[in-house]
Design an enzyme around this catalytic site. Structure first.
Site, PDB file in Angstrom:
ATOM      1  N   TYR A  96     -11.959  -6.632  -4.216  1.00 40.01           N
ATOM      2  CA  TYR A  96     -10.860  -7.185  -3.422  1.00 40.01           C
ATOM      3  C   TYR A  96      -9.806  -7.805  -4.347  1.00 40.01           C
ATOM      4  O   TYR A  96      -8.605  -7.575  -4.190  1.00 40.01           O
ATOM      5  CB  TYR A  96     -11.448  -8.236  -2.479  1.00 40.01           C
ATOM      6  CG  TYR A  96     -10.516  -8.790  -1.438  1.00 40.01           C
ATOM      7  CD1 TYR A  96     -10.043  -7.983  -0.399  1.00 40.01           C
ATOM      8  CD2 TYR A  96     -10.129 -10.125  -1.455  1.00 40.01           C
ATOM      9  CE1 TYR A  96      -9.213  -8.501   0.573  1.00 40.01           C
ATOM     10  CE2 TYR A  96      -9.305 -10.655  -0.481  1.00 40.01           C
ATOM     11  CZ  TYR A  96      -8.852  -9.833   0.535  1.00 40.01           C
ATOM     12  OH  TYR A  96      -8.027 -10.342   1.501  1.00 40.01           O
ATOM     13  N   HIS A 128      -4.738 -17.654  -3.183  1.00 41.65           N
ATOM     14  CA  HIS A 128      -5.970 -17.969  -2.443  1.00 41.65           C
ATOM     15  C   HIS A 128      -7.191 -17.787  -3.337  1.00 41.65           C
ATOM     16  O   HIS A 128      -7.432 -16.688  -3.824  1.00 41.65           O
ATOM     17  CB  HIS A 128      -6.135 -17.034  -1.246  1.00 41.65           C
ATOM     18  CG  HIS A 128      -5.120 -17.260  -0.188  1.00 41.65           C
ATOM     19  ND1 HIS A 128      -4.949 -16.390   0.860  1.00 41.65           N
ATOM     20  CD2 HIS A 128      -4.234 -18.249   0.007  1.00 41.65           C
ATOM     21  CE1 HIS A 128      -3.997 -16.836   1.645  1.00 41.65           C
ATOM     22  NE2 HIS A 128      -3.531 -17.962   1.149  1.00 41.65           N
ATOM     23  N   PRO A 165      -5.639  -0.031   5.603  1.00 45.28           N
ATOM     24  CA  PRO A 165      -5.201  -1.292   4.995  1.00 45.28           C
ATOM     25  C   PRO A 165      -6.276  -2.376   4.895  1.00 45.28           C
ATOM     26  O   PRO A 165      -6.017  -3.427   4.304  1.00 45.28           O
ATOM     27  CB  PRO A 165      -4.062  -1.747   5.917  1.00 45.28           C
ATOM     28  CG  PRO A 165      -4.268  -1.033   7.200  1.00 45.28           C
ATOM     29  CD  PRO A 165      -4.976   0.230   6.893  1.00 45.28           C
TER      30      PRO A 165
HETATM   31  P1  FAD Z   1       6.689   3.197  -0.063  1.00 42.24           P
HETATM   32  O1  FAD Z   1       6.678   1.728  -0.009  1.00 42.24           O
HETATM   33  O2  FAD Z   1       6.404   3.970   1.180  1.00 42.24           O
HETATM   34  O3  FAD Z   1       8.115   3.629  -0.615  1.00 42.24           O
HETATM   35  C1  FAD Z   1       8.588   4.970  -0.569  1.00 42.24           C
HETATM   36  C2  FAD Z   1      10.107   4.957  -0.457  1.00 42.24           C
HETATM   37  O4  FAD Z   1      10.587   6.301  -0.560  1.00 42.24           O
HETATM   38  C3  FAD Z   1      10.586   4.443   0.887  1.00 42.24           C
HETATM   39  O5  FAD Z   1      11.508   3.384   0.693  1.00 42.24           O
HETATM   40  C4  FAD Z   1      11.218   5.652   1.555  1.00 42.24           C
HETATM   41  O6  FAD Z   1      12.335   5.304   2.369  1.00 42.24           O
HETATM   42  C5  FAD Z   1      11.638   6.494   0.351  1.00 42.24           C
HETATM   43  N1  FAD Z   1      11.752   7.929   0.615  1.00 42.24           N
HETATM   44  C6  FAD Z   1      10.918   8.718   1.332  1.00 42.24           C
HETATM   45  N2  FAD Z   1      11.348  10.003   1.334  1.00 42.24           N
HETATM   46  C7  FAD Z   1      12.484  10.007   0.578  1.00 42.24           C
HETATM   47  C8  FAD Z   1      13.400  11.040   0.212  1.00 42.24           C
HETATM   48  N3  FAD Z   1      13.234  12.330   0.600  1.00 42.24           N
HETATM   49  N4  FAD Z   1      14.475  10.717  -0.556  1.00 42.24           N
HETATM   50  C9  FAD Z   1      14.677   9.436  -0.976  1.00 42.24           C
HETATM   51  N5  FAD Z   1      13.824   8.422  -0.643  1.00 42.24           N
HETATM   52  C10 FAD Z   1      12.747   8.717   0.120  1.00 42.24           C
HETATM   53  N6  FAD Z   1      -1.014  -2.672   0.470  1.00 42.24           N
HETATM   54  C11 FAD Z   1      -1.484  -3.686  -0.300  1.00 42.24           C
HETATM   55  O7  FAD Z   1      -1.632  -3.516  -1.521  1.00 42.24           O
HETATM   56  N7  FAD Z   1      -1.800  -4.910   0.239  1.00 42.24           N
HETATM   57  C12 FAD Z   1      -1.680  -5.142   1.570  1.00 42.24           C
HETATM   58  O8  FAD Z   1      -1.917  -6.269   2.021  1.00 42.24           O
HETATM   59  C13 FAD Z   1      -1.245  -4.092   2.418  1.00 42.24           C
HETATM   60  N8  FAD Z   1      -1.121  -4.264   3.748  1.00 42.24           N
HETATM   61  C14 FAD Z   1      -0.587  -3.271   4.511  1.00 42.24           C
HETATM   62  C15 FAD Z   1      -0.478  -3.483   5.877  1.00 42.24           C
HETATM   63  C16 FAD Z   1       0.058  -2.480   6.692  1.00 42.24           C
HETATM   64  C17 FAD Z   1       0.157  -2.699   8.166  1.00 42.24           C
HETATM   65  C18 FAD Z   1       0.508  -1.262   6.105  1.00 42.24           C
HETATM   66  C19 FAD Z   1       1.131  -0.177   6.956  1.00 42.24           C
HETATM   67  C20 FAD Z   1       0.397  -1.049   4.754  1.00 42.24           C
HETATM   68  C21 FAD Z   1      -0.168  -2.043   3.941  1.00 42.24           C
HETATM   69  N9  FAD Z   1      -0.319  -1.847   2.568  1.00 42.24           N
HETATM   70  C22 FAD Z   1      -0.871  -2.839   1.808  1.00 42.24           C
HETATM   71  C23 FAD Z   1       0.107  -0.565   1.944  1.00 42.24           C
HETATM   72  C24 FAD Z   1       1.486  -0.647   1.261  1.00 42.24           C
HETATM   73  O9  FAD Z   1       2.467  -1.086   2.163  1.00 42.24           O
HETATM   74  C25 FAD Z   1       1.861   0.735   0.693  1.00 42.24           C
HETATM   75  O10 FAD Z   1       0.760   1.271   0.016  1.00 42.24           O
HETATM   76  C26 FAD Z   1       3.063   0.655  -0.259  1.00 42.24           C
HETATM   77  O11 FAD Z   1       4.254   0.527   0.470  1.00 42.24           O
HETATM   78  C27 FAD Z   1       3.176   1.903  -1.148  1.00 42.24           C
HETATM   79  O12 FAD Z   1       4.294   1.798  -1.977  1.00 42.24           O
HETATM   80  P2  FAD Z   1       5.074   3.091  -2.478  1.00 42.24           P
HETATM   81  O13 FAD Z   1       6.172   2.579  -3.366  1.00 42.24           O
HETATM   82  O14 FAD Z   1       4.122   4.072  -2.993  1.00 42.24           O
HETATM   83  O15 FAD Z   1       5.689   3.764  -1.159  1.00 42.24           O
HETATM   84  C1  DHB Z   2      -2.448  -8.238   4.759  1.00 41.40           C
HETATM   85  C2  DHB Z   2      -2.634  -6.915   5.102  1.00 41.40           C
HETATM   86  C3  DHB Z   2      -3.849  -6.332   4.865  1.00 41.40           C
HETATM   87  O1  DHB Z   2      -4.061  -5.057   5.184  1.00 41.40           O
HETATM   88  C4  DHB Z   2      -4.896  -7.048   4.283  1.00 41.40           C
HETATM   89  O2  DHB Z   2      -6.095  -6.457   4.107  1.00 41.40           O
HETATM   90  C5  DHB Z   2      -4.685  -8.357   3.922  1.00 41.40           C
HETATM   91  C6  DHB Z   2      -3.456  -8.951   4.152  1.00 41.40           C
HETATM   92  C7  DHB Z   2      -1.136  -8.866   5.044  1.00 41.40           C
HETATM   93  O3  DHB Z   2      -0.245  -8.168   5.541  1.00 41.40           O
HETATM   94  O4  DHB Z   2      -0.987 -10.078   4.822  1.00 41.40           O
END
Ligand code: FAD
Ligand code: DHB
Length: 393
Positions: free
Chosen positions: A383, A72, A291
């Site tokens: 952004y 985009h 988010p």
């Molecule tokens: P996670 O993805 O949480 O991975 C952690 C992993 O560790 C999990 O698979 C879990 O099962 C595992 N785990 C936990 N405890 C243990 C344990 N004791 N032993 C073994 N494994 C364990 N971010 C963006 O950049 N862009 C977006 O558009 C965006 N939109 C979002 C929309 C929503 C609704 C939400 C909720 C989040 C959004 N995010 C977005 C945030 C993004 O999803 C997270 O920041 C991202 O998942 C972080 O990645 P991570 O690898 O740090 O942790």
């Molecule tokens: C999406 C999620 C977000 O929080 C955002 O700011 C933009 C896009 C998504 O899930 O597509």
């Protein structure tokens, strides 16, 4: 069991780290408490910064992404009856890309598997010991307690993981803000209202229209804290989506089957420092953002670049420099993303206790930012994402 780097968590942070280390001949084992099917179908983030996409291309992880992701150039905002578009490509020469988090997780997990990378699914880490010398991770796999000995532990286990609480409380400072609302996330089988994302400020609350493909809409509605899904009938959802989007040329809401509804609370959190002994925290285990700025996954990836550079420099050159400055380097970016996410959230949401002054001030702020080239550029720069640190020395 023994490896060089023990990684807890197969989210974007843990999987990317194991891939980058593998590219430079460093061994790791990833422990993931959930199953492969669970992590490759869990719907979460969607928006990737330009630098994230560039990195994934550089390190061979973007083959599928390049086929199906949606780039985009612009992003849209509605408030006070107007529609404003920020042309990121024109203003700053960068753009953003929509690609579901579960897809990039699948791409990374499959590539690790193909080259013999070790990921243990349904392996829950229960304890991390000896962090100040030779660490070990205790975990339960197939009902059996086992131990992974390693030189370093990468705590990539998300906000509810075990790694952050393994840093002694007296050495850790947590910074926290809970927002007085949550998001109802919807996956809808319908053409999105626009080809670009639309962030909507409205008197009844915030809404965001994103997408997962040309036929699938991803939408979010601001809801009250502790809201129950039962209070959100399909009729109410459609009426709020329609009302909050408003009437604007070029935007049309198409109804379709609602495939998924989930409510997520909103919080900002930073834990400092992001390192203790030989434990390094990366991604959501160290910090979370609301988010609205789409920063969480992108930040997790940015941390991992800093960490992989440190580990590679240590193993290749016996140099601790980048590992010693890991926390400080990451936190500079983390706090900027915290600020941007807080700013977008407070500027675009309705605060239920706001008085008429607060409301007018918020509308004025939206005009100040989005009616101005300078304001739009500031939003676009943050952004589309700040530059990443190199992932290798
Ligand atoms: P996670 O993805 O949480 O991975 C952690 C992993 O560790 C999990 O698979 C879990 O099962 C595992 N785990 C936990 N405890 C243990 C344990 N004791 N032993 C073994 N494994 C364990 N971010 C963006 O950049 N862009 C977006 O558009 C965006 N939109 C979002 C929309 C929503 C609704 C939400 C909720 C989040 C959004 N995010 C977005 C945030 C993004 O999803 C997270 O920041 C991202 O998942 C972080 O990645 P991570 O690898 O740090 O942790
Ligand atoms: C999406 C999620 C977000 O929080 C955002 O700011 C933009 C896009 C998504 O899930 O597509």
């Amino acid at each position: 069991m023994r490896t060089q780097v023990g990684i807890i968590g197969a989210g974007p942070a843990g999987l990317l780290l194991s891939h980058l280390l593998h590219l430079r001949g460093i061994e790791s084992v990833v422990l993931e408490s959930r199953s492969y099917d669970y992590i490759t179908s869990r719907i979460r983030a969607g928006l990737m910064e330009q630098n994230t996409v560039d990195l994934l291309n550089e390190v061979g992880l973007a083959k599928n992404l390049n086929k199906v992701a949606l780039p985009h150039d612009g992003v849209q905002f509605t408030f006070d009856g107007v529609l404003r578009r920020i042309n990121m490509q024109e203003l700053i020469g960068r753009r953003v890309t929509i690609y579901g988090q579960q897809l990039i997780v699948k791409d990374m997990a499959d590539i690790r598997e193909r080259v013999g990378g070790e990921i243990l699914y349904e392996a829950e880490a229960t304890q991390i010991s000896n962090l100040e010398s030779k660490p070990s991770i205790t975990f339960i796999h197939s009902g059996q307690e086992q131990t992974l000995e390693c030189d370093f532990v990468a705590g990539c286990d998300g906000f509810h993981g075990l790694s952050r609480p393994s840093v002694p409380g007296n050495l850790r400072k947590d910074f926290d803000r809970v927002y007085p609302f949550g998001w109802l996330g919807l996956l809808i089988s319908a053409v999105p209202p626009s080809e670009e994302l639309v962030y909507c400020h409205s008197p009844t609350g915030f809404a965001l229209f994103s997408m997962r493909s040309e036929e699938v809409t991803r939408a979010y509605l601001q809801v009250r804290p502790n809201e129950s899904l039962e209070n959100w009938s399909e009729d109410r959802i459609w009426s709020e989506l329609r009302g909050r989007l408003g009437q604007h040329d070029g935007l049309s809401l198409v109804e379709g089957e609602i495939l998924q509804k989930v409510i997520t609370p909103m919080r900002s959190w930073v834990s400092e420092p992001m390192q203790y002994g030989n434990l390094y925290l990366a991604g959501d285990s160290a910090h979370i953002v609301p988010p609205t700025g789409a920063k969480g996954m992108n930040l997790a990836i940015a941390d991992v670049c800093v960490l992989s550079r440190g580990l590679i420099d240590f193993y290749q050159n016996n140099n601790w420099h980048y590992l010693n400055s890991y926390s400080e380097t990451c936190l500079r970016r983390v706090w900027r993303a915290e600020h941007f996410s807080w700013w977008m959230t407070t500027m675009l949401h309705r605060f239920y206790d706001a008085n008429p002054f607060d409301h007018k001030r918020q509308i004025a702020e939206l005009h100040t930012v989005f009616d101005s080239d300078a304001g739009s550029r500031l939003v676009a720069e943050n952004y589309a994402g700040l530059p990443l640190e190199p992932w290798q020395p």
